[in-house]
Write a protein that holds these residues in place. Structure first.
Motif, PDB file in Angstrom:
ATOM      1  N   LEU A 143      12.429   6.603  12.206  1.00 43.72           N
ATOM      2  CA  LEU A 143      13.541   5.915  12.863  1.00 43.72           C
ATOM      3  C   LEU A 143      14.305   5.035  11.883  1.00 43.72           C
ATOM      4  N   ASN A 144      13.577   4.352  11.001  1.00 42.78           N
ATOM      5  CA  ASN A 144      14.250   3.479  10.040  1.00 42.78           C
ATOM      6  C   ASN A 144      15.061   4.275   9.029  1.00 42.78           C
ATOM      7  N   ALA A 145      14.555   5.445   8.643  1.00 45.67           N
ATOM      8  CA  ALA A 145      15.320   6.278   7.720  1.00 45.67           C
ATOM      9  C   ALA A 145      16.639   6.712   8.354  1.00 45.67           C
ATOM     10  N   LEU A 146      16.583   7.105   9.629  1.00 42.57           N
ATOM     11  CA  LEU A 146      17.807   7.513  10.321  1.00 42.57           C
ATOM     12  C   LEU A 146      18.771   6.339  10.484  1.00 42.57           C
ATOM     13  N   LEU A 147      18.234   5.191  10.913  1.00 38.03           N
ATOM     14  CA  LEU A 147      19.093   4.030  11.142  1.00 38.03           C
ATOM     15  C   LEU A 147      19.680   3.496   9.839  1.00 38.03           C
ATOM     16  N   SER A 148      18.886   3.489   8.777  1.00 36.92           N
ATOM     17  CA  SER A 148      19.388   3.010   7.489  1.00 36.92           C
ATOM     18  C   SER A 148      20.460   3.941   6.944  1.00 36.92           C
ATOM     19  N   THR A 204      20.349  -4.622  12.658  1.00 37.86           N
ATOM     20  CA  THR A 204      19.234  -3.916  13.289  1.00 37.86           C
ATOM     21  C   THR A 204      18.406  -3.154  12.257  1.00 37.86           C
ATOM     22  N   SER A 205      19.079  -2.547  11.294  1.00 38.69           N
ATOM     23  CA  SER A 205      18.376  -1.826  10.237  1.00 38.69           C
ATOM     24  C   SER A 205      17.487  -2.763   9.434  1.00 38.69           C
ATOM     25  N   GLY A 206      17.974  -3.972   9.158  1.00 33.94           N
ATOM     26  CA  GLY A 206      17.156  -4.934   8.432  1.00 33.94           C
ATOM     27  C   GLY A 206      15.900  -5.303   9.194  1.00 33.94           C
ATOM     28  N   LEU A 207      16.035  -5.528  10.511  1.00 30.09           N
ATOM     29  CA  LEU A 207      14.872  -5.869  11.332  1.00 30.09           C
ATOM     30  C   LEU A 207      13.862  -4.724  11.376  1.00 30.09           C
ATOM     31  N   LEU A 208      14.357  -3.490  11.553  1.00 27.94           N
ATOM     32  CA  LEU A 208      13.456  -2.343  11.619  1.00 27.94           C
ATOM     33  C   LEU A 208      12.791  -2.096  10.273  1.00 27.94           C
ATOM     34  N   LEU A 247       5.896  -4.043   0.989  1.00 30.67           N
ATOM     35  CA  LEU A 247       6.406  -5.355   0.591  1.00 30.67           C
ATOM     36  C   LEU A 247       7.877  -5.276   0.193  1.00 30.67           C
ATOM     37  N   THR A 248       8.247  -4.198  -0.501  1.00 32.15           N
ATOM     38  CA  THR A 248       9.645  -4.020  -0.897  1.00 32.15           C
ATOM     39  C   THR A 248      10.537  -3.853   0.322  1.00 32.15           C
ATOM     40  N   LEU A 249      10.057  -3.084   1.310  1.00 32.11           N
ATOM     41  CA  LEU A 249      10.830  -2.900   2.539  1.00 32.11           C
ATOM     42  C   LEU A 249      11.041  -4.231   3.256  1.00 32.11           C
ATOM     43  N   ILE A 250      10.009  -5.059   3.294  1.00 31.87           N
ATOM     44  CA  ILE A 250      10.137  -6.360   3.949  1.00 31.87           C
ATOM     45  C   ILE A 250      11.168  -7.228   3.226  1.00 31.87           C
ATOM     46  N   LEU A 251      11.103  -7.243   1.896  1.00 32.01           N
ATOM     47  CA  LEU A 251      12.040  -8.050   1.107  1.00 32.01           C
ATOM     48  C   LEU A 251      13.471  -7.552   1.283  1.00 32.01           C
ATOM     49  N   VAL A 252      13.665  -6.241   1.116  1.00 32.69           N
ATOM     50  CA  VAL A 252      15.007  -5.670   1.248  1.00 32.69           C
ATOM     51  C   VAL A 252      15.523  -5.836   2.670  1.00 32.69           C
ATOM     52  N   GLY A 253      14.632  -5.658   3.654  1.00 29.29           N
ATOM     53  CA  GLY A 253      15.039  -5.821   5.042  1.00 29.29           C
ATOM     54  C   GLY A 253      15.509  -7.230   5.338  1.00 29.29           C
ATOM     55  N   HIS A 254      14.802  -8.230   4.804  1.00 28.22           N
ATOM     56  CA  HIS A 254      15.221  -9.617   4.997  1.00 28.22           C
ATOM     57  C   HIS A 254      16.600  -9.872   4.382  1.00 28.22           C
ATOM     58  N   ILE A 255      16.800  -9.386   3.163  1.00 31.05           N
ATOM     59  CA  ILE A 255      18.091  -9.601   2.490  1.00 31.05           C
ATOM     60  C   ILE A 255      19.220  -8.926   3.267  1.00 31.05           C
ATOM     61  N   ASN A 256      18.992  -7.689   3.689  1.00 29.24           N
ATOM     62  CA  ASN A 256      20.025  -6.958   4.422  1.00 29.24           C
ATOM     63  C   ASN A 256      20.307  -7.611   5.767  1.00 29.24           C
ATOM     64  N   MET A 274      24.359  -0.613  -0.268  1.00 25.86           N
ATOM     65  CA  MET A 274      23.378  -0.221  -1.286  1.00 25.86           C
ATOM     66  C   MET A 274      21.954  -0.497  -0.807  1.00 25.86           C
ATOM     67  N   LEU A 275      21.741  -1.627  -0.170  1.00 31.66           N
ATOM     68  CA  LEU A 275      20.414  -1.963   0.342  1.00 31.66           C
ATOM     69  C   LEU A 275      20.006  -1.008   1.466  1.00 31.66           C
ATOM     70  N   ALA A 276      20.971  -0.620   2.300  1.00 31.11           N
ATOM     71  CA  ALA A 276      20.672   0.331   3.373  1.00 31.11           C
ATOM     72  C   ALA A 276      20.251   1.681   2.812  1.00 31.11           C
ATOM     73  N   ALA A 277      20.921   2.123   1.742  1.00 33.32           N
ATOM     74  CA  ALA A 277      20.529   3.376   1.097  1.00 33.32           C
ATOM     75  C   ALA A 277      19.125   3.267   0.501  1.00 33.32           C
ATOM     76  N   PHE A 278      18.816   2.110  -0.081  1.00 34.96           N
ATOM     77  CA  PHE A 278      17.486   1.881  -0.641  1.00 34.96           C
ATOM     78  C   PHE A 278      16.429   1.874   0.457  1.00 34.96           C
ATOM     79  N   GLU A 279      16.748   1.250   1.591  1.00 37.48           N
ATOM     80  CA  GLU A 279      15.841   1.246   2.736  1.00 37.48           C
ATOM     81  C   GLU A 279      15.573   2.665   3.221  1.00 37.48           C
TER      82      GLU A 279
END
Length: 221
Positions: free
Chosen positions: A96-101, A62-66, A18-27, A164-169
């Protein structure tokens, strides 16, 4: 890090999803605003306009979508821990998301550094009417095909939270990847017994009992 049990683990995995979805939407929203509105003049690169910021913005979106997709997979896995395809999907998506983020965070930090070091001159390369370098805070006026009002401050104000959000992702994705390793019993999490618990639970399910007979599995209650 590999401590994952089938009692509290699924709830934690769902929260991370759920946190990933929220942070991804914001990013995604912030990246879309930067790329599609604030810096839209470099979205169509030409010989006069730099492309050094375009890649960082596209990667951010793209990172937000993934991240959203990875969060959805994590939530589904938390409800179906024993499904092999979902476990593999969590491993691949989180990796993949860890690398892209991480790449997104690095690119944004580089863009921020370049912008601050050159006083935002890269944001003004589409302007002309002067022979001296132009930056957003320069008192020299120039004709620009776009609105330069507070473009420097607005860009940095959006880039910094994006980084900051990308690092959190990236951190959340690494945690989900480790959970995937634990569920599959791979790598440093190979000594975790959650895989054996799930396999035993699957064997003791009513459907399995009808297929193989309870006398073949004495561990079932």
């Amino acid at each position: 890090m590999c401590a994952f049990d089938k009692d509290k683990g699924p709830r934690r995995l769902m929260k991370k999803g759920l946190t990933l979805i929220l942070v991804g939407h914001i990013n995604f929203i912030l990246g879309a605003i930067v790329h599609g509105n604030v810096l839209r003049h470099i979205s169509k690169p030409s010989q006069e306009i730099t492309t050094e910021y375009t890649a960082a913005n596209i990667i951010s979106v793209t990172s937000g979508l993934l991240s959203i997709a990875t969060g959805i997979i994590a939530i589904v896995v938390s409800k179906n821990l024993h499904v092999l395809k979902l476990q593999v999907g969590l491993l691949i998506a989180s990796f993949l998301n860890a690398l892209l983020s991480a790449a997104c965070c690095t690119g944004l930090l580089l863009a921020i550094t370049v912008t601050v070091a050159h006083n935002g001159q890269g944001l003004m390369l589409g302007c002309n009417d002067t022979q001296v370098p132009i930056n957003p805070r320069s008192p020299i006026s120039a004709r620009c095909p776009f609105d330069t009002t507070r473009i420097y401050d607005t860009t940095l104000a959006l880039w910094i939270p994006c980084a900051m959000l990308a690092a959190f992702e990236a951190g959340l994705s690494v945690w989900c990847f480790i959970v995937g390793l634990a569920l599959r019993g791979l790598g440093p999490c190979g000594n975790n017994y959650i895989k054996e618990q799930l396999e035993e639970e699957a064997q003791c399910s009513p459907h399995s009992q009808r297929l193989i007979g309870q006398h073949l599995n004495p561990n079932c209650a």
